[in-house]
Design a protein around this motif. Structure first.
Motif, PDB file in Angstrom:
ATOM      1  N   ALA A 148      12.533   8.490   0.462  1.00  0.00           N
ATOM      2  CA  ALA A 148      13.502   8.163   1.592  1.00  0.00           C
ATOM      3  C   ALA A 148      12.532   7.137   2.607  1.00  0.00           C
ATOM      4  N   ALA A 149      12.930   6.625   3.153  1.00  0.00           N
ATOM      5  CA  ALA A 149      11.747   5.079   3.803  1.00  0.00           C
ATOM      6  C   ALA A 149      12.974   4.059   5.137  1.00  0.00           C
ATOM      7  N   VAL A 150      14.202   5.341   5.969  1.00  0.00           N
ATOM      8  CA  VAL A 150      15.142   4.997   6.368  1.00  0.00           C
ATOM      9  C   VAL A 150      14.181   4.699   8.017  1.00  0.00           C
ATOM     10  N   GLY A 151      13.336   5.926   8.109  1.00  0.00           N
ATOM     11  CA  GLY A 151      13.279   6.320  10.008  1.00  0.00           C
ATOM     12  C   GLY A 151      14.372   6.831  10.608  1.00  0.00           C
ATOM     13  N   ARG A 152      15.136   8.056  10.397  1.00  0.00           N
ATOM     14  CA  ARG A 152      15.558   8.735  10.851  1.00  0.00           C
ATOM     15  C   ARG A 152      15.327  10.335  10.737  1.00  0.00           C
ATOM     16  N   SER A 185      19.762   2.971  -2.218  1.00  0.00           N
ATOM     17  CA  SER A 185      20.902   3.004  -1.227  1.00  0.00           C
ATOM     18  C   SER A 185      19.815   2.536  -0.201  1.00  0.00           C
ATOM     19  N   HIS A 186      20.722   2.522   0.965  1.00  0.00           N
ATOM     20  CA  HIS A 186      20.569   2.231   2.531  1.00  0.00           C
ATOM     21  C   HIS A 186      21.335   1.799   3.188  1.00  0.00           C
ATOM     22  N   SER A 187      21.648   1.364   3.964  1.00  0.00           N
ATOM     23  CA  SER A 187      22.521   1.439   5.312  1.00  0.00           C
ATOM     24  C   SER A 187      24.100   1.264   4.843  1.00  0.00           C
ATOM     25  N   VAL A 219       2.623  11.331   2.727  1.00  0.00           N
ATOM     26  CA  VAL A 219       2.235   9.657   1.991  1.00  0.00           C
ATOM     27  C   VAL A 219       0.863   9.328   3.204  1.00  0.00           C
ATOM     28  N   GLY A 220       1.493   9.171   4.386  1.00  0.00           N
ATOM     29  CA  GLY A 220       0.393   8.055   5.097  1.00  0.00           C
ATOM     30  C   GLY A 220      -1.165   8.342   5.119  1.00  0.00           C
ATOM     31  N   PRO A 221      -1.288   9.189   4.389  1.00  0.00           N
ATOM     32  CA  PRO A 221      -2.949   9.293   4.587  1.00  0.00           C
ATOM     33  C   PRO A 221      -3.363   8.519   3.168  1.00  0.00           C
ATOM     34  N   MET A 222      -2.442   8.144   1.829  1.00  0.00           N
ATOM     35  CA  MET A 222      -2.346   7.284   0.954  1.00  0.00           C
ATOM     36  C   MET A 222      -2.475   5.670   1.136  1.00  0.00           C
ATOM     37  N   THR A 223      -1.541   6.117   1.992  1.00  0.00           N
ATOM     38  CA  THR A 223      -1.303   4.288   2.306  1.00  0.00           C
ATOM     39  C   THR A 223      -2.850   3.630   3.151  1.00  0.00           C
ATOM     40  N   ILE A 224      -3.345   3.918   3.677  1.00  0.00           N
ATOM     41  CA  ILE A 224      -4.681   3.298   3.851  1.00  0.00           C
ATOM     42  C   ILE A 224      -5.382   3.596   2.796  1.00  0.00           C
ATOM     43  N   ILE A 283      16.190   5.591  -0.352  1.00  0.00           N
ATOM     44  CA  ILE A 283      16.512   4.372   0.507  1.00  0.00           C
ATOM     45  C   ILE A 283      15.788   4.255   1.515  1.00  0.00           C
ATOM     46  N   GLY A 284      16.254   3.753   1.847  1.00  0.00           N
ATOM     47  CA  GLY A 284      15.939   1.907   2.150  1.00  0.00           C
ATOM     48  C   GLY A 284      15.665   0.924   1.638  1.00  0.00           C
ATOM     49  N   ARG A 285      15.723  -0.434   2.408  1.00  0.00           N
ATOM     50  CA  ARG A 285      15.734  -1.780   1.272  1.00  0.00           C
ATOM     51  C   ARG A 285      15.094  -2.902   1.412  1.00  0.00           C
ATOM     52  N   SER A 286      13.466  -1.883   2.463  1.00  0.00           N
ATOM     53  CA  SER A 286      12.458  -2.948   2.959  1.00  0.00           C
ATOM     54  C   SER A 286      11.685  -3.591   2.278  1.00  0.00           C
ATOM     55  N   ASN A 287      11.570  -4.405   2.695  1.00  0.00           N
ATOM     56  CA  ASN A 287      10.338  -5.371   1.979  1.00  0.00           C
ATOM     57  C   ASN A 287       9.180  -4.724   1.790  1.00  0.00           C
ATOM     58  N   VAL A 299       8.538   9.236   3.443  1.00  0.00           N
ATOM     59  CA  VAL A 299       7.926   8.093   4.266  1.00  0.00           C
ATOM     60  C   VAL A 299       8.198   7.794   5.677  1.00  0.00           C
ATOM     61  N   GLY A 300       9.311   8.653   5.987  1.00  0.00           N
ATOM     62  CA  GLY A 300       8.990   8.050   7.500  1.00  0.00           C
ATOM     63  C   GLY A 300       8.643   8.872   8.480  1.00  0.00           C
ATOM     64  N   ILE A 301       8.320   7.963   9.630  1.00  0.00           N
ATOM     65  CA  ILE A 301       7.862   8.680  10.534  1.00  0.00           C
ATOM     66  C   ILE A 301       8.457   8.319  12.143  1.00  0.00           C
ATOM     67  N   ASN A 302       9.201   9.384  12.671  1.00  0.00           N
ATOM     68  CA  ASN A 302      10.275   9.754  13.340  1.00  0.00           C
ATOM     69  C   ASN A 302       9.358  10.167  14.594  1.00  0.00           C
ATOM     70  N   ARG A 303       9.347   9.750  15.945  1.00  0.00           N
ATOM     71  CA  ARG A 303       8.754  11.022  16.500  1.00  0.00           C
ATOM     72  C   ARG A 303       9.878  11.404  17.447  1.00  0.00           C
ATOM     73  N   ASP A 317      27.971   7.623   0.590  1.00  0.00           N
ATOM     74  CA  ASP A 317      28.392   9.187   0.090  1.00  0.00           C
ATOM     75  C   ASP A 317      26.440   9.244  -0.539  1.00  0.00           C
ATOM     76  N   LEU A 318      25.643   8.725   0.235  1.00  0.00           N
ATOM     77  CA  LEU A 318      24.580   8.372   0.369  1.00  0.00           C
ATOM     78  C   LEU A 318      24.334   9.810  -0.063  1.00  0.00           C
ATOM     79  N   ALA A 319      24.341  11.316   0.085  1.00  0.00           N
ATOM     80  CA  ALA A 319      24.219  12.336  -0.410  1.00  0.00           C
ATOM     81  C   ALA A 319      24.474  12.833  -1.683  1.00  0.00           C
ATOM     82  N   CYS A 335       0.891  -1.160  -0.022  1.00  0.00           N
ATOM     83  CA  CYS A 335       0.335  -0.198  -0.094  1.00  0.00           C
ATOM     84  C   CYS A 335       0.737   1.540   0.035  1.00  0.00           C
ATOM     85  N   THR A 336       1.881   1.281   0.858  1.00  0.00           N
ATOM     86  CA  THR A 336       2.452   2.450   0.714  1.00  0.00           C
ATOM     87  C   THR A 336       2.886   2.806  -0.304  1.00  0.00           C
ATOM     88  N   PRO A 337       4.078   1.937  -0.822  1.00  0.00           N
ATOM     89  CA  PRO A 337       4.566   2.383  -2.688  1.00  0.00           C
ATOM     90  C   PRO A 337       3.349   2.574  -3.260  1.00  0.00           C
TER      91      PRO A 337
HETATM   92  P1  NAD Z   1      12.777  -0.526   8.171  1.00  0.00           P
HETATM   93  O1  NAD Z   1      13.995  -0.599   9.020  1.00  0.00           O
HETATM   94  O2  NAD Z   1      12.279  -1.868   7.754  1.00  0.00           O
HETATM   95  O3  NAD Z   1      13.848  -0.755   7.064  1.00  0.00           O
HETATM   96  C1  NAD Z   1      14.708   0.687   6.935  1.00  0.00           C
HETATM   97  C2  NAD Z   1      15.546   0.915   5.954  1.00  0.00           C
HETATM   98  O4  NAD Z   1      16.018   2.126   5.834  1.00  0.00           O
HETATM   99  C3  NAD Z   1      16.736  -0.401   5.907  1.00  0.00           C
HETATM  100  O5  NAD Z   1      17.091  -0.642   4.768  1.00  0.00           O
HETATM  101  C4  NAD Z   1      18.196   0.553   5.739  1.00  0.00           C
HETATM  102  O6  NAD Z   1      19.440  -0.323   4.979  1.00  0.00           O
HETATM  103  C5  NAD Z   1      17.523   1.116   5.265  1.00  0.00           C
HETATM  104  N1  NAD Z   1      18.800   2.840   6.556  1.00  0.00           N
HETATM  105  C6  NAD Z   1      19.020   2.550   7.347  1.00  0.00           C
HETATM  106  N2  NAD Z   1      19.822   3.369   7.740  1.00  0.00           N
HETATM  107  C7  NAD Z   1      20.373   4.060   6.990  1.00  0.00           C
HETATM  108  C8  NAD Z   1      21.276   5.324   6.597  1.00  0.00           C
HETATM  109  N3  NAD Z   1      22.351   6.581   7.520  1.00  0.00           N
HETATM  110  N4  NAD Z   1      21.289   5.140   5.313  1.00  0.00           N
HETATM  111  C9  NAD Z   1      20.887   5.133   4.548  1.00  0.00           C
HETATM  112  N5  NAD Z   1      19.533   3.985   4.724  1.00  0.00           N
HETATM  113  C10 NAD Z   1      19.983   3.800   6.285  1.00  0.00           C
HETATM  114  O7  NAD Z   1      11.772   0.774   8.063  1.00  0.00           O
HETATM  115  P2  NAD Z   1      10.633   0.523   6.810  1.00  0.00           P
HETATM  116  O8  NAD Z   1       9.598  -0.531   7.322  1.00  0.00           O
HETATM  117  O9  NAD Z   1      10.700   0.689   5.194  1.00  0.00           O
HETATM  118  O10 NAD Z   1       9.743   2.346   7.022  1.00  0.00           O
HETATM  119  C11 NAD Z   1      11.115   3.122   6.687  1.00  0.00           C
HETATM  120  C12 NAD Z   1      10.329   4.975   7.485  1.00  0.00           C
HETATM  121  O11 NAD Z   1       9.175   4.702   6.562  1.00  0.00           O
HETATM  122  C13 NAD Z   1       9.902   4.182   9.589  1.00  0.00           C
HETATM  123  O12 NAD Z   1       9.923   5.652   9.379  1.00  0.00           O
HETATM  124  C14 NAD Z   1       9.039   4.276   9.213  1.00  0.00           C
HETATM  125  O13 NAD Z   1       8.001   4.409  10.324  1.00  0.00           O
HETATM  126  C15 NAD Z   1       7.652   4.526   7.813  1.00  0.00           C
HETATM  127  N6  NAD Z   1       6.877   3.949   7.421  1.00  0.00           N
HETATM  128  C16 NAD Z   1       5.686   4.819   6.725  1.00  0.00           C
HETATM  129  C17 NAD Z   1       4.746   4.190   6.408  1.00  0.00           C
HETATM  130  C18 NAD Z   1       3.190   4.860   6.344  1.00  0.00           C
HETATM  131  O14 NAD Z   1       2.444   4.835   5.524  1.00  0.00           O
HETATM  132  N7  NAD Z   1       4.037   6.868   6.056  1.00  0.00           N
HETATM  133  C19 NAD Z   1       4.890   2.999   5.580  1.00  0.00           C
HETATM  134  C20 NAD Z   1       5.742   2.310   6.120  1.00  0.00           C
HETATM  135  C21 NAD Z   1       6.825   2.545   6.973  1.00  0.00           C
END
Ligand code: NAD
Length: 298
Positions: free
Chosen positions: A212-216, A193-195, A274-279, A169-173, A234-238, A199-201, A144-146
């Motif tokens: 950007a889907a990292v969580g930072r 790209s991922h962790s 992105v959040g509202p679109m996911t649901i 940015i991020g390689r989650s499933n 995409v990130g959601i950070n408190r 030279d991510l920049a 749903c998110t992508p």
């Molecule tokens: P995840 O933790 O499974 O994956 C995070 C990815 O970020 C990993 O692939 C990792 O390699 C990469 N990463 C970590 N540190 C990094 C760095 N310093 N530089 C580059 N890449 C780095 O997370 P996820 O499930 O893909 O979620 C990512 C973020 O998106 C989270 O904040 C999550 O809450 C948010 N999220 C939001 C929605 C939405 O609907 N808005 C849905 C899913 C996830």
């Protein structure tokens, strides 16, 4: 003064929800079928409870049949699988969703793979992942998110991304990998790209589209962004922030929004992007499953 667009995911989601509701009503009228969504939740995790409540509320607002199965934290795996088997065979249910994460004693893969691919509205079944990866996007349930992000990107640059560089940015499933598959299917030149990326920049600076889907919090800075790029956060950070001398928590994304909006053509805010679109895409997938069950095109 920036002229960049602050992408309004909430408004887009509301517009799509209206369409989904109308199509759901038509399905009921023409075929006597009401889209049915079953949500399975294990344990009492407060964040998961909120997510599930929102999903159910949205399903009901779209006119869907919505059921929730709340299982105890220590439920045996066999019981979870038996419930999914029952839902797989229930004609009133078109979409089954197991809220993640699951407690440690349950195997996430075994549980998610036990959902029938035709009812896998989260798009986590290997059959759906396979279809997406093979480029059969229209035939797959896409996570749903992508899926929601692609609609936001399409609004900015159109559906054909030929000649555009996209960096995920991020390689989650759940987000990163399916996002890359969708961008590739839309003809973008895609970098994941991922962790461990060096030279991510520098990598991001070459991107016309950044996801950007990292969580930072605020990791992606304004000077990483190519002028005119479309930036999806995409990130959601408190984080804790001082408001009138008081420490409060608030949500923020992976992108430094105030910096990015000065350089980019368009940026999604957090919250409200992105959040509202996911649901909403979960509802779209459930409607699609119900329409397929009725012998209609998705
Ligand atoms: P995840 O933790 O499974 O994956 C995070 C990815 O970020 C990993 O692939 C990792 O390699 C990469 N990463 C970590 N540190 C990094 C760095 N310093 N530089 C580059 N890449 C780095 O997370 P996820 O499930 O893909 O979620 C990512 C973020 O998106 C989270 O904040 C999550 O809450 C948010 N999220 C939001 C929605 C939405 O609907 N808005 C849905 C899913 C996830």
């Amino acid at each position: 003064m920036t002229t960049a667009i602050r992408i309004d995911g909430k408004a887009k989601a509301a517009e799509l929800s209206k369409e989904i509701t109308a199509r759901s009503e038509a399905l009921l009228r023409d075929h006597g079928i009401r889209p049915g969504l079953a949500v399975v939740i294990v344990g009492e995790d407060p964040a998961s409870q909120v997510y599930v409540r929102n999903k159910q509320r949205t399903a009901e607002a779209c006119g869907f049949h919505s059921v929730r199965h709340s299982l105890a934290e220590d439920v045996p795996q066999a019981e979870v699988l038996a419930l999914i088997d029952e839902l797989n065979r229930d004609d009133a249910i078109h979409g089954i969703l197991v809220q993640l994460p699951l407690p440690d004693h349950l195997d996430e893969q075994t549980v998610t793979q036990s959902i029938l691919p035709v009812k896998d509205v989260d798009g986590f079944h290997y059959v759906n992942i396979g279809k997406l990866t093979a480029g059969h996007v229209d035939d797959a349930f896409v996570p749903c998110t992508p899926a929601g992000i692609m609609l936001l990107i399409e609004d900015q640059v159109g559906a054909d991304l030929s000649g555009l560089n996209a960096v995920v940015i991020g390689r989650s499933n759940i987000v990163g990998k399916p996002m890359a598959s969708l961008l590739l299917a839309a003809n973008a030149t895609v970098t994941i790209s991922h962790s461990r990326t060096r030279d991510l920049a520098g990598v991001v600076r070459g991107a016309d589209i950044v996801v950007a889907a990292v969580g930072r919090a605020n990791m992606v800075r304004g000077d990483w962004i190519k002028p005119g790029a479309v930036v999806i956060d995409v990130g959601i950070n408190r984080i804790e922030a001082e408001v009138d001398g008081e420490t409060k928590t608030r949500l923020t994304g992976d992108v430094a929004f105030d910096e990015a909006i000065e350089v980019a053509a368009a940026v999604t805010p957090v919250p409200g992007g992105v959040g509202p679109m996911t649901i909403t895409m979960l509802m779209s997938n459930t409607l699609r499953s119900a329409r397929l069950a009725a012998g209609e095109g998705g």
